[in-house]
Design a protein around this motif. Structure first.
Motif: not given
Length: 703
Positions: A508-537
């Motif tokens: 889903a993060g590759h949609l950011l690279f292609t600018k294929a999604i709205s700013m509101s959804k991008a903001r959600i992904l920008a938060s989601l990817f750094f939650e502990k279940h996604f970001f290993s450190g």
């Protein structure tokens, strides 16, 4: 399989050859089955052992030079005892082994020096063997039968191994000695020396890999080494040079650049970055394109060579065995025996769903970087064919999305996560094809947007409008069909019944690279990817730890891939989330400190970061891997907000990580000039100054 820490290895590559040695400079497949000297998909040497008085010498140190040109090994003697008497004390004899690859030959020079005050008699012995194993055999594939290995031959200046494969091609390995040893007994060569105090002797060894009817000239050690270093200097001279105030970061940058040069292979169509060593030392369409995109701002010639090569090999007709359809971009090209005999389907294989839209994206970005309209005109037909493939063959059920079905003999999954178990439902069951991957829709959206721009430049207004409209419709479909409120993420894929694979993935993060999604959804992904279940450190995992198939030790279901993180980081920057991108840059930089040579591997395990420990190796990862090597350049470009259009270099809200106070970008060439820049980090701002300028160059900074 053996862990990376179990056996330390060193890698060399030049053009179609690569070699993996142990720390002593030997090849010992009993300790590590990957070792060997390889040429065009075949291992030409599977044993190369060096002994002193039939004992393994003592290892002092070994290293590959910073530019990857030379592998050096320092050895000394153990205590040599005869008739209960020490005839040579330990540490008396110094042995230096220098090795490098040039074309299809491994060159080795050995210096042996006696530091004892008395004369010593020294016995040196080498053992050789060749199994002529296909690289797929080395990976673990079993063959029903093999070709014929002929009895070892003694030739005028050495020994020769000969193999005729099932493809009826003769492959030979020549071991050439200079000077000749005193004895050659089968696969063993023995040297006997009398060395006075402080006296030394020099040996030369050439290991030449030959394929039937191939013309190969053996040149001198010095001349071959000159050509190797010359290649690196030439790449340096035509590339941006990046230096910073952080020496550890500089080491990552320098190794990354050196690895790109090493992995880049000369083709009749220009330079092409081979995917990785040992398993992927060949053309991969997707890998080459992404690597070229990562390195586009520092050296656009890599993109031109990649586009030229892929345009030439673009499929012209339907071939089900090859998974080829008109307009499709090649996935993989193999040259070994098993490819020639069709034991594997990868001699010329088109089994990727994403290389074709990525080809169009790279073409447009290359034009944006260079203004090379003549080249775009030359490949315009290929760009049109790629878009036609997307519409005619990629969209299997004509619903506006691009899908794939498994190949009969090749890959089951055809996105970048191509493991058999990488596409699944939330309950862990494998998805039913045809599969529409979420990131592929983003690539297609971006491809049509970029193709529309090129069409406009070429005066093809109707086509430009058509593709722009199609892109916008796809953008709407992505948000409509792939967004899932419950998991707060875009789903991994849709199956053949358009049932969503409700899995939180890095795709889903590759949609950011292609600018294929709205700013509101991008903001959600920008938060989601750094939650502990996604970001290993150490980076963003390929899937969330919440998912059924999550396994941080797996290839695609929970590991951390540097190129994947780089693509996401660049996309975050496009939406203005640069602090989040800096977190990724910081994590990968800190990971690079723990990896040998500051070289990021293809992937590493997604285990949670532990205090005062480094990341966990994935045991059979390619090392180096091209798109991992290029990751640092793409993330830097994103954080600096760097774009090039015509003769303008633009920086949009540039940021640098805290660990970089200063940066110098030198020899930054654009269409009609070049510039050297000095960057100063002020925390939430970066000052940019021109320190040298030639030609018509404008540098614009948007704060």
């Amino acid at each position: 399989m053996k862990g990376k820490l179990e056996v330390e290895t060193h890698t060399l590559k030049h053009e179609e050859s690569f070699a993996i040695f142990d720390a002593y400079g030997n090849i010992d497949v009993e300790r590590n089955f990957e070792e060997g000297i390889y040429y065009q998909g075949t291992r030409f040497l599977s044993c190369h052992k060096f002994y002193l008085f039939d004992q393994l010498p003592i290892l002092l140190s070994s290293a590959v030079k910073e530019d990857n040109s030379l592998f050096t090994v320092d050895l000394t003697n153990p205590k040599i005892i005869r008739n209960e008497e020490v005839i040579i004390p330990e540490g008396t004899v110094h042995i230096l082994r220098n090795k490098f690859l040039y074309q299809n030959c491994c060159y080795e020079k050995i210096w042996i020096k006696n530091y004892f005050f008395d004369p010593v008699k020294i016995e040196i012995s080498f053992y050789f063997n060749s199994d002529f194993a296909d690289v797929f055999e080395v990976r673990g594939m079993k063959r029903r039968q093999r070709g014929k290995i002929f009895p070892l031959k003694t030739i005028k200046n050495g020994i020769k191994f000969v193999y005729r494969g099932l493809d009826n091609i003769l492959r030979t390995t020549d071991i050439i000695f200079d000077p000749l040893p005193q004895q050659i007994i089968s696969n063993k060569a023995v040297y006997l020396f009398n060395l006075g105090g402080k006296e030394k002797v020099v040996l030369n060894l050439y290991i030449r890999c030959l394929i039937e009817n191939e013309d190969s000239e053996l040149i001198s050690y010095n001349k071959a080494l000159y050509y190797i270093t010359k290649k690196f200097r030439e790449w340096e001279n035509k590339s941006c040079k990046i230096y910073t105030s952080n020496e550890l970061f500089n080491r990552w940058l320098r190794r990354s650049f050196a690895d790109i040069v090493m992995l880049t292979t000369t083709t009749p169509y220009g330079p092409y970055p081979y995917a990785g060593i040992p398993w992927f030392n060949t053309v991969f369409g997707r890998d080459g394109i992404i690597t070229a995109l990562e390195c586009l701002w520092i050296n656009p010639s890599l993109a031109k060579g990649t586009l030229s090569f892929l345009a030439h090999y673009q499929a012209k007709k339907i071939n089900r065995e090859q998974d080829a359809e008109p307009g499709k971009i090649v996935h993989e090209i193999r040259k070994g025996e098993m490819a020639a005999t069709k034991e594997i389907p990868y001699a010329l294989y088109y089994g990727s769903v994403d290389a074709t839209p990525l080809f169009v994206i790279l073409a447009s970005k290359y034009f944006e970087r260079t203004g090379d309209i003549e080249f775009i005109k030359n490949i315009w037909k290929n760009i049109q064919m790629a878009i036609t493939w997307i519409d005619k063959y990629g969209d299997i059920d004509k619903d506006g999305l691009v899908e794939y079905v498994p190949s009969e003999k090749g890959l089951i999954n055809k996105g970048w996560k191509d493991s058999e178990d990488s596409v699944f439902y939330e309950d862990g069951k494998l998805a039913k094809p045809p599969i529409a991957l979420v990131e592929v829709q983003g690539y297609v959206y971006k491809a049509k947007r970029e193709a529309s721009k090129l069409a406009k430049v070429l005066g093809k207004e109707k086509l430009a409008v058509k593709w722009a409209k199609e892109a916008e419709r796809l953008r709407e479909l992505i948000e409509e069909k792939f967004w899932d409120d419950e998991i707060n993420c875009f789903v991994l894929a849709l199956d053949g019944d358009k049932r969503p694979c409700r899995v939180r993935s890095s795709n889903a993060g590759h949609l950011l690279f292609t600018k294929a999604i709205s700013m509101s959804k991008a903001r959600i992904l920008a938060s989601l990817f750094f939650e502990k279940h996604f970001f290993s450190g150490w980076g963003i995992r390929t899937i969330s730890s919440f998912e059924k198939r999550y396994n941080p030790l797996s290839y695609h279901n929970g590991s951390v891939w540097p190129h994947d993180n780089a693509i996401i980081a660049f996309g975050l920057c496009l939406y203005g989330f640069k602090q989040e991108a800096l977190r990724i840059l910081n994590a990968l930089f800190e990971a690079s400190i723990f990896f040998k040579l500051h070289r990021l591997p293809e992937l590493f395990c997604g285990l949670e970061r532990r205090v005062n420990e480094g990341p966990t190796y994935y045991p059979v990862a390619c090392y180096p891997q091209a798109w991992s090597t290029g990751a640092v350049f793409l993330i830097l470009q994103g954080c600096l907000g760097l774009t090039i259009e015509g003769n303008e270099i633009r920086f949009k809200h540039p940021l640098l990580p805290d660990f970089i106070e200063e940066m110098w970008i030198k020899n930054f060439e654009i269409k009609r000039g070049k510039v050297d820049l000095y960057l100063k980090n002020y925390g939430n701002d970066v000052g940019i100054n021109i320190i040298n300028k030639e030609g018509e160059v404008k540098v614009l900074v948007e704060k």
